[in-house]
Design an enzyme around this catalytic site. Structure first.
Site, PDB file in Angstrom:
ATOM      1  N   TYR A  42       0.772  -1.179   0.182  1.00  0.00           N
ATOM      2  CA  TYR A  42      -0.010  -0.144  -0.029  1.00  0.00           C
ATOM      3  C   TYR A  42       0.716   1.280  -0.081  1.00  0.00           C
ATOM      4  O   TYR A  42       0.302   2.385  -0.173  1.00  0.00           O
ATOM      5  CB  TYR A  42      -0.906   0.169   1.124  1.00  0.00           C
ATOM      6  CG  TYR A  42      -1.977  -1.074   1.298  1.00  0.00           C
ATOM      7  CD1 TYR A  42      -3.044  -1.142   0.299  1.00  0.00           C
ATOM      8  CD2 TYR A  42      -1.771  -1.992   2.185  1.00  0.00           C
ATOM      9  CE1 TYR A  42      -3.813  -2.300   0.410  1.00  0.00           C
ATOM     10  CE2 TYR A  42      -2.706  -3.115   2.558  1.00  0.00           C
ATOM     11  CZ  TYR A  42      -3.618  -3.434   1.517  1.00  0.00           C
ATOM     12  OH  TYR A  42      -4.498  -4.189   1.436  1.00  0.00           O
ATOM     13  N   HIS A  45      -4.554   5.894  -2.059  1.00  0.00           N
ATOM     14  CA  HIS A  45      -5.273   5.771  -0.790  1.00  0.00           C
ATOM     15  C   HIS A  45      -4.487   5.945   0.458  1.00  0.00           C
ATOM     16  O   HIS A  45      -4.844   6.066   1.504  1.00  0.00           O
ATOM     17  CB  HIS A  45      -5.722   4.169  -0.618  1.00  0.00           C
ATOM     18  CG  HIS A  45      -7.127   4.077   0.119  1.00  0.00           C
ATOM     19  ND1 HIS A  45      -8.082   5.031  -0.103  1.00  0.00           N
ATOM     20  CD2 HIS A  45      -7.740   2.948   0.782  1.00  0.00           C
ATOM     21  CE1 HIS A  45      -9.199   4.598   0.808  1.00  0.00           C
ATOM     22  NE2 HIS A  45      -8.892   3.609   1.251  1.00  0.00           N
ATOM     23  N   TYR A  80      -5.393  -0.403   9.672  1.00  0.00           N
ATOM     24  CA  TYR A  80      -6.134  -0.615   8.320  1.00  0.00           C
ATOM     25  C   TYR A  80      -7.179   0.486   8.450  1.00  0.00           C
ATOM     26  O   TYR A  80      -7.723   0.830   9.301  1.00  0.00           O
ATOM     27  CB  TYR A  80      -6.585  -1.927   7.829  1.00  0.00           C
ATOM     28  CG  TYR A  80      -5.449  -2.896   7.470  1.00  0.00           C
ATOM     29  CD1 TYR A  80      -4.662  -2.615   6.485  1.00  0.00           C
ATOM     30  CD2 TYR A  80      -5.097  -3.864   8.470  1.00  0.00           C
ATOM     31  CE1 TYR A  80      -3.673  -3.543   6.187  1.00  0.00           C
ATOM     32  CE2 TYR A  80      -3.881  -4.570   8.449  1.00  0.00           C
ATOM     33  CZ  TYR A  80      -3.113  -4.482   7.282  1.00  0.00           C
ATOM     34  OH  TYR A  80      -2.029  -5.300   6.902  1.00  0.00           O
ATOM     35  N   ASN A  97     -10.328   0.886   7.372  1.00  0.00           N
ATOM     36  CA  ASN A  97     -11.760   0.610   7.644  1.00  0.00           C
ATOM     37  C   ASN A  97     -11.823   0.700   9.433  1.00  0.00           C
ATOM     38  O   ASN A  97     -13.044   0.838   9.896  1.00  0.00           O
ATOM     39  CB  ASN A  97     -12.329  -0.527   7.215  1.00  0.00           C
ATOM     40  CG  ASN A  97     -12.307  -0.548   5.715  1.00  0.00           C
ATOM     41  OD1 ASN A  97     -11.952   0.491   5.016  1.00  0.00           O
ATOM     42  ND2 ASN A  97     -12.709  -1.755   5.123  1.00  0.00           N
ATOM     43  N   ASN A 110     -14.290   5.135   3.905  1.00  0.00           N
ATOM     44  CA  ASN A 110     -14.625   4.153   5.059  1.00  0.00           C
ATOM     45  C   ASN A 110     -13.599   4.686   6.273  1.00  0.00           C
ATOM     46  O   ASN A 110     -14.000   4.360   7.377  1.00  0.00           O
ATOM     47  CB  ASN A 110     -13.869   2.747   4.581  1.00  0.00           C
ATOM     48  CG  ASN A 110     -15.046   2.219   3.568  1.00  0.00           C
ATOM     49  OD1 ASN A 110     -16.054   2.423   3.494  1.00  0.00           O
ATOM     50  ND2 ASN A 110     -14.435   1.234   2.665  1.00  0.00           N
TER      51      ASN A 110
END
Length: 190
Positions: free
Chosen positions: A15, A20, A64, A66, A112
């Site tokens: 990531y 993001h 993470y 979420n 999210n």
């Protein structure tokens, strides 16, 4: 004066430096500029910065995206930081890559990470910097786009916007949310 600076993203090399994860990249740039060093701590990578009589608790949650709210809530409670002294940086598909947008409050807009924070603190009334990433993807390819790396054409704009985002954190902490909005929201990055 104490502030919580929150970069939203996902941990893990796959990531790193994706669209993001721009929140992580902005917070890392702020910490680096002010000579801080991250440590792994409860629910986040954390760096403490002292600058102009202010203390900044800078976090990149390790929960993470979420579950970002767990880290956010833990650190505002631990450090006794009022919600209005938090500043959350995130990617935004609904803004073109040429824009940054600061708001003092507002909805999660389908993000999210913000939804998790809002659920954890029971409010959308906290300052955010939305880093426009555009929406240059085909139908059904949104996840691949947001988890993708910046293009060579985007890189110079992204670097410039990261610098201005670091400046936005400084303005927010020294002059307040309105000054930060007035300085940043009308900029156009080419």
């Amino acid at each position: 004066m104490k502030f919580l600076i929150v970069g939203l993203g996902n941990i893990g090399n796959e990531y790193a430096h994706t669209r993001h994860n721009i929140g992580f990249d902005v917070v890392a740039a702020f910490v680096q500029k002010h000579g801080g060093i991250f440590r792994q701590d409860r629910l986040a990578f954390v760096a403490d910065i002292k600058w102009k009589g202010r203390i900044f608790i800078c976090i990149c949650p390790t929960t993470y995206m979420n579950l970002s709210g767990k880290a956010f809530k833990y650190w505002i409670d631990k450090e006794k930081i009022p919600l209005e002294n938090t500043f959350t940086i995130l990617d935004d598909l609904s803004l073109p890559i040429s824009k940054l947008r600061i708001r003092g409050s507002g909805s999660d807009g389908g993000h999210n990470g913000l939804r998790s924070i809002q659920e954890s603190v029971g409010s959308g009334g906290y300052p955010k910097l939305r880093f426009g990433i555009g929406s240059n993807f085909s139908k059904g390819m949104q996840a691949d786009f947001v988890l993708g790396k910046w293009t060579k054409q985007e890189d110079p704009i992204v670097k410039l916007k990261i610098d201005r985002s670091v400046e936005a954190i400084e303005i927010f902490a020294t002059q307040g949310i309105n000054a930060a909005m007035n300085t940043i929201n009308n900029l156009e990055f080419e």
